[in-house]
Design an enzyme around this catalytic site. Structure first.
Site, PDB file in Angstrom:
ATOM      1  N   GLU A 164      49.586  35.111  38.818  1.00 50.74           N
ATOM      2  CA  GLU A 164      49.427  35.620  37.454  1.00 50.74           C
ATOM      3  C   GLU A 164      48.667  34.611  36.585  1.00 50.74           C
ATOM      4  O   GLU A 164      47.954  35.003  35.661  1.00 50.74           O
ATOM      5  CB  GLU A 164      50.804  35.932  36.866  1.00 50.74           C
ATOM      6  CG  GLU A 164      50.780  36.793  35.632  1.00 50.74           C
ATOM      7  CD  GLU A 164      50.368  38.255  35.873  1.00 50.74           C
ATOM      8  OE1 GLU A 164      50.280  38.668  37.040  1.00 50.74           O
ATOM      9  OE2 GLU A 164      50.113  38.958  34.882  1.00 50.74           O
ATOM     10  N   HIS A 178      43.020  37.767  39.833  1.00 52.71           N
ATOM     11  CA  HIS A 178      43.864  37.875  41.039  1.00 52.71           C
ATOM     12  C   HIS A 178      43.000  37.863  42.304  1.00 52.71           C
ATOM     13  O   HIS A 178      43.287  37.162  43.276  1.00 52.71           O
ATOM     14  CB  HIS A 178      44.646  39.200  41.013  1.00 52.71           C
ATOM     15  CG  HIS A 178      45.858  39.215  40.134  1.00 52.71           C
ATOM     16  ND1 HIS A 178      46.873  38.304  40.253  1.00 52.71           N
ATOM     17  CD2 HIS A 178      46.231  40.064  39.136  1.00 52.71           C
ATOM     18  CE1 HIS A 178      47.830  38.577  39.363  1.00 52.71           C
ATOM     19  NE2 HIS A 178      47.461  39.640  38.665  1.00 52.71           N
ATOM     20  N   HIS A 192      41.211  40.777  34.316  1.00 52.08           N
ATOM     21  CA  HIS A 192      42.543  40.337  34.755  1.00 52.08           C
ATOM     22  C   HIS A 192      42.660  40.483  36.281  1.00 52.08           C
ATOM     23  O   HIS A 192      42.996  39.525  36.992  1.00 52.08           O
ATOM     24  CB  HIS A 192      43.608  41.181  34.046  1.00 52.08           C
ATOM     25  CG  HIS A 192      45.018  40.919  34.491  1.00 52.08           C
ATOM     26  ND1 HIS A 192      45.890  40.116  33.797  1.00 52.08           N
ATOM     27  CD2 HIS A 192      45.717  41.351  35.573  1.00 52.08           C
ATOM     28  CE1 HIS A 192      47.060  40.057  34.427  1.00 52.08           C
ATOM     29  NE2 HIS A 192      46.975  40.819  35.517  1.00 52.08           N
ATOM     30  N   GLU A 193      42.352  41.683  36.782  1.00 53.72           N
ATOM     31  CA  GLU A 193      42.468  41.909  38.234  1.00 53.72           C
ATOM     32  C   GLU A 193      41.480  41.027  38.991  1.00 53.72           C
ATOM     33  O   GLU A 193      41.759  40.549  40.093  1.00 53.72           O
ATOM     34  CB  GLU A 193      42.245  43.385  38.571  1.00 53.72           C
ATOM     35  CG  GLU A 193      43.267  44.335  37.945  1.00 53.72           C
ATOM     36  CD  GLU A 193      44.720  44.002  38.271  1.00 53.72           C
ATOM     37  OE1 GLU A 193      44.993  43.452  39.357  1.00 53.72           O
ATOM     38  OE2 GLU A 193      45.601  44.262  37.413  1.00 53.72           O
TER      39      GLU A 193
END
Lengths: 513, 513
Positions: free
Chosen positions: B307, B281, B277-278
């Site tokens: 996001e 980003h 997820h990170e």
């Protein structure tokens, strides 16, 4: 109302004006120093954490903060406030703040921003050229950059004061409160004492235990040992960190001051010494008054005093029998292969005087200052126009031969070894020796004031020494000028006497000379 | 010369004025954004590296940089330059910059600095109260702070535009380019699709392999696994770092973008998901054009798009069979005790829909959005004045019962669970769901454009997906508004359709509903 009443009103107004001006000045100063301390965090990150690719963004962040800070300092409002305060009736504390801020303002205001930027750009280019020149032992590659720095820095000094010795003006960038006259006298005395002392040591037949700690000592255990040393002397990890970087340094303020160190697998004693050295720097910063954060009263008293704190711990504590009485068992727990070593072995190993070391950062406590004297004499003469850049290598080598009895075979091991001149930092080197000299004078005073200091160190009781330093040095920030600070702490003006007494006694005993 | 020539001259002058004004504006914008990115480094350090004692200095550094940045933005010169450029003949690129800078200027200029500082102080107090209230399950302790934030934020919105729905105005702080109407429609569609889908899943007799990865998985191996995952998807460690922090986050820019993660010894799958997820980003930030660093063209397109990039990797990549075909052997190398697990086991484990989870950050891909809908409806009604603070706990619990079929026993597991309201961040929550919805729409387009994307992922070939995202999203920075960006990338305006299609197909197959 009579005339007197009117005068009283006028007085009130003056006092109130001065009061308002002082508060306004303090707000401005706090602001620009807070920007400076933010830049400090970015600098720490750059050297310790930043991935390589981050350089372009980091350079822009740092140059933007630097230019914002410069604009704040040189803003006309700063000058107006200082004018208002120049003849005002101030407390000692206020007067100290105004003195320090005036100095900073006058220097920043005198030098055109263009020149500051030119020097910064010249440094970037010079640094690259120096790295290559050092790698390839090619002084000619670096020479034009050194020449450029000499010219730019002369111009810089000229803006600040065209009527004074430009080297002295540059020196004051790093040590604003000690005169060049006193500094030269100290360095001369160091040379005059150390050259014959080192000669005598070399001629002696003393046989120090220098091979006791030979071997391979893994980095992880060395790091654990460095943490043990920091725990022993009392580093507050709630306000600091220990990390690894290619050049050890300390960075931070009274709330958060961080140490870095490095490890050489063949030399665990060096890591202990280097870590304790940086601890001395950190302890100074952490001892500055928190309520004065961002003002001169909460800021360190420049490089010589800073270096005195690191040298005091590195040399007077870390190279003492008392310390090794305490620390050797800890060392041997990390490295059981050294179980046979005695305290005397450790003491001799950390105090050996090298016969043929050409490199400043690897020097012992004695020869170190002759490395400094060489650099000082050369950079002083360069800036004054008494030495040409092309003659630097020959002059360097001659002086090494004369003072240290060794002659570099290459410029890489000679005049190209240090980074300082690639930044144009002329005047920085003397502060290292001034720091050592000051450390000796402060430590002698602490020994006088604290009963049985040696025994306390052996017992692991570092509080009395810390409290003495906090009370006599740390808590004052920049309230006093360097000499005043030293006089208040030791009763005497700064001189090389305590240092020469210390080394003559210590090395006389060690080497029987 | 005739009139035309004079007009030509005037045109030239106009063009040249506009040209100069644009350059001057760009210089200003770069400067304030560079200050912002410097503050970002300080924020990262604070959460990852800073010793606890550093807080007072760090707070002052951050508030000083924030106030400097605010002064630069709201300086009259910014407004004058924007006025000059308002009717100028600009390229598309220039027009995009002026549009973005105008929006930032107008908001910053409309809100008094005093109010910004008041909100910041209120947040510090509210944060402390919230932490205690959550610990002690005591909503009453937090209620007055929530009330204060509602009032301050209404006042904030009122300064920006007294004639519009204050919640919409606040929402635009986080997502300035999507209308509240579209956002509400999307959230309504999510609720209408997900409530019955989750009901059907709970009613189904599917028996997913959710116990396969139970056990104790040490942090060190989990960290090695997180690095393996980052290496697989192609994180550039020369422009980033992986560290540990209590709340995972990503921080940085196109030169240096760093990830943090955290480890739960009982749940190694969570660490993989959170790290990927990170990474999404970070990959967005690292894909922004380097030459536009510090300008809107080199800046991300706000929170929903950000996001979308993290959710795309977390859900569409990290929760796919294709990914686990590739990654399970790596996982089993780190944790040989899971050698019996099949790809289908892993796929089922990472896609299980929880029966009774009350906590947003632990939610699965489906129930997550109902957690968001509850928060959205409550904060919207609070800000609009349709709900009283004292009624928040009851309303929260009723909505959980209504949408998720579960009712919190305590407010700590209910309306006190998230940090956002203690910062007064009303309008933030919807961007999480908008990001998921956008991720689904973008991934569907990427699947359409890239042949056999699943096979490529299983083969460890992530370049085609990265290139598609770089070309369609990352390289544009803030050049296009959100909807335009999505339309250009997918051919359609943003809607929940791709997401509902995706979850109905995926979870229909998994649970046989």
């Amino acid at each position: 109302m009579g005339t007197e009443a009117v005068e009283d009103d006028a007085d009130d107004a003056d006092t109130s004006d001065a009061h308002d001006a002082y508060d306004a000045l303090l707000d401005r100063v706090r602001r620009w120093n807070t920007v400076g301390s933010a830049a400090g965090v970015l600098g720490w990150d750059q050297q310790v954490m930043m991935p390589e690719g981050g350089t372009p963004a980091r350079s822009r962040q740092l140059s933007t903060l630097s230019s914002i800070r410069h604009e704040m300092i040189t803003d006309a409002e700063t000058g107006d406030l200082l004018d208002t305060l120049a003849d005002a009736d101030l407390t000692d504390e206020q007067a100290a703040v105004v003195r320090e801020v005036s100095r900073e303002y006058e220097r920043a205001d005198a030098v055109p921003r263009r020149l500051v930027e030119e020097i910064s750009e010249a440094s970037t280019e010079a640094l690259q050229a120096w790295e290559k020149a050092k790698d390839e032992n090619d002084f000619d590659r670096f020479a034009p950059h050194l020449q450029r720095h000499v010219e730019l820095k002369r111009e810089y000094a000229d803006h600040i004061d065209p009527d004074r010795d430009p080297y002295e003006v540059l020196f004051e960038e790093y040590e604003p409160c000690l005169s060049m006259e006193r500094t030269e006298a100290i360095l001369d005395e160091l040379r005059e004492t150390l050259v014959p002392l080192i000669d005598a040591i070399r001629a002696s037949d003393a046989d120090l235990a220098v091979d006791t700690f030979e071997g391979k000592f893994p980095e992880d255990e060395q790091e654990a040992l460095a943490r043990d040393a920091l725990d022993l002397v009392g580093y507050d990890f709630d306000r600091g960190r220990l990390d690894v970087s290619s050049h050890p340094f300390t960075s931070g303020n009274q709330f958060d001051c961080r140490i870095t160190t490095r490890f050489d697998e063949s030399d665990p004693l060096a890591a202990v010494g280097s870590t304790i050295h940086e601890y001395g720097h950190a302890q100074y910063a952490l001892g500055l008054p928190q309520k004065h954060f961002g003002t001169p009263l909460g800021d360190d008293r420049d490089l010589s005093v800073h270096e005195s704190q690191s040298r005091l711990f590195e040399n007077h504590v870390g190279r003492s029998r008392a310390f090794w009485e305490r620390f050797l068992p800890t060392f041997q727990e990390q490295f059981p292969e050294t179980d046979d070593a005695t305290v005397e072995d450790a003491y001799e190993a950390v105090n050996q005087v090298y016969e043929d070391n050409l490199i400043r950062v690897e020097a012992d406590e004695l020869t170190y200052h002759l490395h400094i004297v060489v650099r000082f004499e050369i950079e002083r003469d360069l800036v004054r126009g008494d030495l040409a850049v092309e003659d630097v290598p020959e002059t360097w080598n001659d002086k090494y031969e004369q003072y240290l009895g060794i002659r570099p075979d290459t410029d890489s091991e000679g005049c190209l070894q240090d980074i300082h001149w690639s930044h144009g930092n002329f005047g920085y080197f003397p502060t290292y020796s001034l720091g050592s000299v000051m450390a000796a004078q402060l430590y002698a005073a602490a020994e006088h004031d604290i009963d049985d200091l040696d025994d306390k160190i052996t017992a692991g009781e570092f509080e009395p020494l810390q409290e003495w330093l906090a009370e006599n040095v740390h808590q004052h920030g920049s309230r006093y000028e360097t000499n005043e600070l030293v006089k208040r702490a030791t009763g005497e003006a700064l001189s090389a006497d305590a240092f020469t007494d210390y080394v003559e006694a210590k090395y006389g005993e060690l080497y029987g000379v």
